[in-house]
Structures are given as structure tokens and as C-alpha cells.
Design a protein around this motif. Structure first.
Motif, PDB file in Angstrom:
ATOM      1  N   CYS A  12     -27.778 -10.616   3.415  1.00 18.80           N
ATOM      2  CA  CYS A  12     -27.119 -10.100   2.276  1.00 18.80           C
ATOM      3  C   CYS A  12     -27.767 -10.777   0.984  1.00 18.80           C
ATOM      4  O   CYS A  12     -28.031  -9.954   0.208  1.00 18.80           O
ATOM      5  N   ASP A  13     -27.514 -11.948   1.214  1.00 16.36           N
ATOM      6  CA  ASP A  13     -28.127 -12.868   0.124  1.00 16.36           C
ATOM      7  C   ASP A  13     -29.511 -12.622  -0.158  1.00 16.36           C
ATOM      8  O   ASP A  13     -30.150 -12.487  -1.219  1.00 16.36           O
ATOM      9  N   VAL A  15     -31.469 -10.089   0.952  1.00 17.61           N
ATOM     10  CA  VAL A  15     -31.999  -8.749   0.219  1.00 17.61           C
ATOM     11  C   VAL A  15     -31.599  -8.744  -1.207  1.00 17.61           C
ATOM     12  O   VAL A  15     -32.313  -7.783  -2.118  1.00 17.61           O
ATOM     13  N   ASP A  16     -30.709  -9.434  -1.536  1.00 22.23           N
ATOM     14  CA  ASP A  16     -30.455  -9.700  -3.183  1.00 22.23           C
ATOM     15  C   ASP A  16     -31.314 -10.559  -3.706  1.00 22.23           C
ATOM     16  O   ASP A  16     -31.099 -10.821  -4.624  1.00 22.23           O
TER      17      ASP A  16
ATOM     18  N   ARG B 146     -20.366  -4.459  -8.105  1.00 19.31           N
ATOM     19  CA  ARG B 146     -21.658  -5.427  -7.956  1.00 19.31           C
ATOM     20  C   ARG B 146     -22.908  -4.336  -7.910  1.00 19.31           C
ATOM     21  O   ARG B 146     -23.659  -4.683  -8.614  1.00 19.31           O
ATOM     22  N   TYR B 147     -22.736  -3.060  -7.142  1.00 13.79           N
ATOM     23  CA  TYR B 147     -23.774  -2.665  -7.027  1.00 13.79           C
ATOM     24  C   TYR B 147     -23.971  -1.121  -7.662  1.00 13.79           C
ATOM     25  O   TYR B 147     -25.300  -0.789  -8.040  1.00 13.79           O
ATOM     26  N   LYS B 168     -18.041 -12.478  -2.229  1.00 11.35           N
ATOM     27  CA  LYS B 168     -19.425 -12.235  -1.361  1.00 11.35           C
ATOM     28  C   LYS B 168     -18.909 -11.730  -0.131  1.00 11.35           C
ATOM     29  O   LYS B 168     -19.576 -10.710   0.431  1.00 11.35           O
ATOM     30  N   LEU B 172     -20.277  -7.857   1.272  1.00 13.59           N
ATOM     31  CA  LEU B 172     -20.938  -7.880   2.612  1.00 13.59           C
ATOM     32  C   LEU B 172     -20.424  -6.754   3.580  1.00 13.59           C
ATOM     33  O   LEU B 172     -20.965  -5.998   4.030  1.00 13.59           O
ATOM     34  N   ARG B 175     -20.736  -3.357   2.345  1.00 16.06           N
ATOM     35  CA  ARG B 175     -22.076  -2.928   2.541  1.00 16.06           C
ATOM     36  C   ARG B 175     -22.321  -2.508   4.042  1.00 16.06           C
ATOM     37  O   ARG B 175     -23.176  -1.757   4.224  1.00 16.06           O
TER      38      ARG B 175
END
Ligand SMILES: [Zn+2]
Lengths: 84, 192
Positions: A12-13, A15-16, B146-147, B168, B172, B175
Motif C-alpha cells: 500500500c505504501d 503504490v502510494d 484519503r483517496y 494507515k 489499507l 482498500r
């Protein structure tokens, strides 16, 4: 098939674009060998792209009018006769 | 700063100043509420409740955050109150989204290709809308902020009063859950 527990946290980190250098290189090496993690990276990226594609819906016009009335009433109740 | 001036005027009882302040925020609050509830009626209620509460509490606004952040916080409290009524599917722990996880019968992930080749944009948006609305808001909220609202992880954490790791981790999980939902739909369509 091994589970990629450690990788999933980093993906996840990654892809960001927020994964640090050394970890990033390590993950990229893993991605070369692991098809599932590659597919995970691709589909996680696409998930966010798809989410951003939606057209924002504006507030419906009828609600706008209803809202104005309600706000004015509440305002007058709170501030009484004060001029606006 | 103009916002500051408008807030002072509004706090003194100037309704026009208040209206100017909220003008740019009505659509945003509606959009946020719609994404998190997936339901127009609820979203409309939330918008109304948010701005009424903003009037009730305008004198308590201390300029410590931006006016927009303050409104969002009120809106999210209202979303929470509404979401309490509905049933939402709990999310799995992160490890279980992996292929060959214990509870998963899928060993290989599916190759998405370009989903636009298979689905119309409108269908894709409906799938996403539904998946977000089915998710507990403790996950969908940070994800959306966030997105879809383009806030940084720090800003999301601050707004939701969560630690950075907790923020976070929720983003995650949301997502991963959304990804899995989309994958299920794509897989099904291709195998039809
Ligand atoms: Zn892997």
C-alpha cells in the motif's frame, strides 16, 4: 505457495509512492518473482483510479432551497431580531 | 484573512456572512455523505443536520482549524449517527485478503486487465458506491478522505483523531476490501 504477509503491508505504501528506498528495492525484487503480489499492486492501483473517476454529484436543487429555509429559520431563532 | 473576517461577522449574527462561508462547502459535504452512506436520503439529512449544527455551534468555533475541516468533523459525526442504523459487513484482517490465506479458497489473484473494456463507467461507479456503503464507516471514512477527498494520511489521522498507524491500517483494509469486491465482480463477469 507462500503467503506474502510482510509484503502486503508494504504494498500500500509502495503504490502510494511512500515506501522508503531500501524497503522499496526489496519489495521490487520480490515483485519480480511473485505474480500474486504484482497483480495485487496493479489491482490496488486501479482500485483508487476507479474510485477517482466518479463524477461528483452536486447538491440537488430542491434540497438547496429547503436547506436555505431551514438555515434561515434556525439563524433567526438563534440570533433573534438582529439584522443580517 | 477573509475566512476569519467572515467567521467573526457570522458569530456576530450576520447571516449573509454565514452563507458566504458555507457556499463552497455544501456540495462537498453532500458528496462526502453520499459516498459514505450510499443513499441520497441519508446524505440530504446529513447535509441539513450538519449546517444546522454549524449554526448552533458557530460561537464555539475557535479558528484552530479551517472552517472546512470543522464542518467535515460535524458532518462525519452525523454520518456516524446515521450509519449506526444500517447493517454493514465487518472487514477481514489484512492477512486474509491474500491469496492462499487460510480462509480464502482462491490461490491466484485475477488479472484485471482494463476493467473499462468489460464494464461501463456507470456500472463501475455503482459497484464502488455499493462496496463503500456496505463497509463499516470506520474503514470507508479514512479511505474516502484519503483517496477521494485527496487528504494526506496526516490530515486524515488528525481529523479522525486516530494514530498514524491506525489510520494507515484502516485505509489499507478498506482498500483491500474494495479491491477484493471489484475482483469478485470482474472474475464473475469474465467467467459468465
Ligand atoms: Zn508476494
Amino acid at each position: 505457495m507462500s503467503k506474502c504477509d510482510k509484503q502486503i503491508q508494504q504494498i500500500c505504501d509502495y503504490v502510494d509512492g511512500e515506501l522508503d528506498g531500501a524497503l522499496c528495492a526489496e519489495l521490487e525484487a520480490h515483485l519480480k518473482e511473485c505474480r500474486n503480489c504484482r497483480l495485487m499492486v496493479d489491482s490496488l492501483k486501479q482500485t483508487v483510479v476507479l474510485c477517482r473517476e466518479g463524477k461528483p454529484e452536486p447538491l440537488p436543487k430542491e434540497l438547496e432551497a429547503k436547506l436555505s429555509d431551514a438555515l434561515r429559520r434556525r439563524w433567526e431563532k438563534k440570533f433573534g431580531g438582529k439584522k443580517t | 484573512m477573509i475566512e476569519r473576517k467572515l467567521i467573526q461577522l457570522a458569530q456576530g449574527g450576520d447571516f449573509n456572512a454565514f452563507n458566504t462561508l458555507i457556499a463552497g462547502h455544501k456540495d462537498k459535504v453532500y458528496r462526502l455523505a453520499l459516498k459514505l452512506t450510499g443513499n441520497r436520503e441519508d446524505a440530504e439529512d446529513i447535509v441539513q443536520e450538519t449546517f444546522l449544527k454549524a449554526i448552533d455551534n458557530i460561537d464555539k468555533f475557535r479558528m484552530e482549524s479551517s472552517f472546512g475541516t470543522w464542518l467535515y468533523t460535524i458532518a462525519l459525526n452525523n454520518v456516524r449517527a446515521h450509519a449506526g442504523k444500517g447493517k454493514r459487513m465487518p472487514l477481514k484482517p489484512i492477512e486474509e485478503y491474500l491469496p492462499s490465506g487460510h480462509s480464502s479458497d482462491v490461490d491466484e489473484l485475477f488479472e484485471w486487465g482494463d476493467p473499462h473494456q468489460v464494464f461501463e463507467n456507470k456500472q463501475l461507479q455503482e459497484i464502488i458506491e455499493k462496496a463503500l456503503a456496505d463497509m463499516p464507516i470506520k474503514y470507508s471514512t479514512p479511505f474516502v478522505l484519503r483517496y477521494m477527498e485527496e487528504m494526506s494520511v496526516n490530515e486524515v489521522a488528525e481529523m479522525l483523531k486516530l494514530s498514524l498507524p491506525a489510520t494507515k491500517s484502516r485505509i489499507l483494509r478498506a482498500r483491500l476490501a474494495l479491491r477484493e469486491k471489484l475482483e469478485d465482480v470482474f472474475r464473475e463477469r469474465v467467467h459468465e
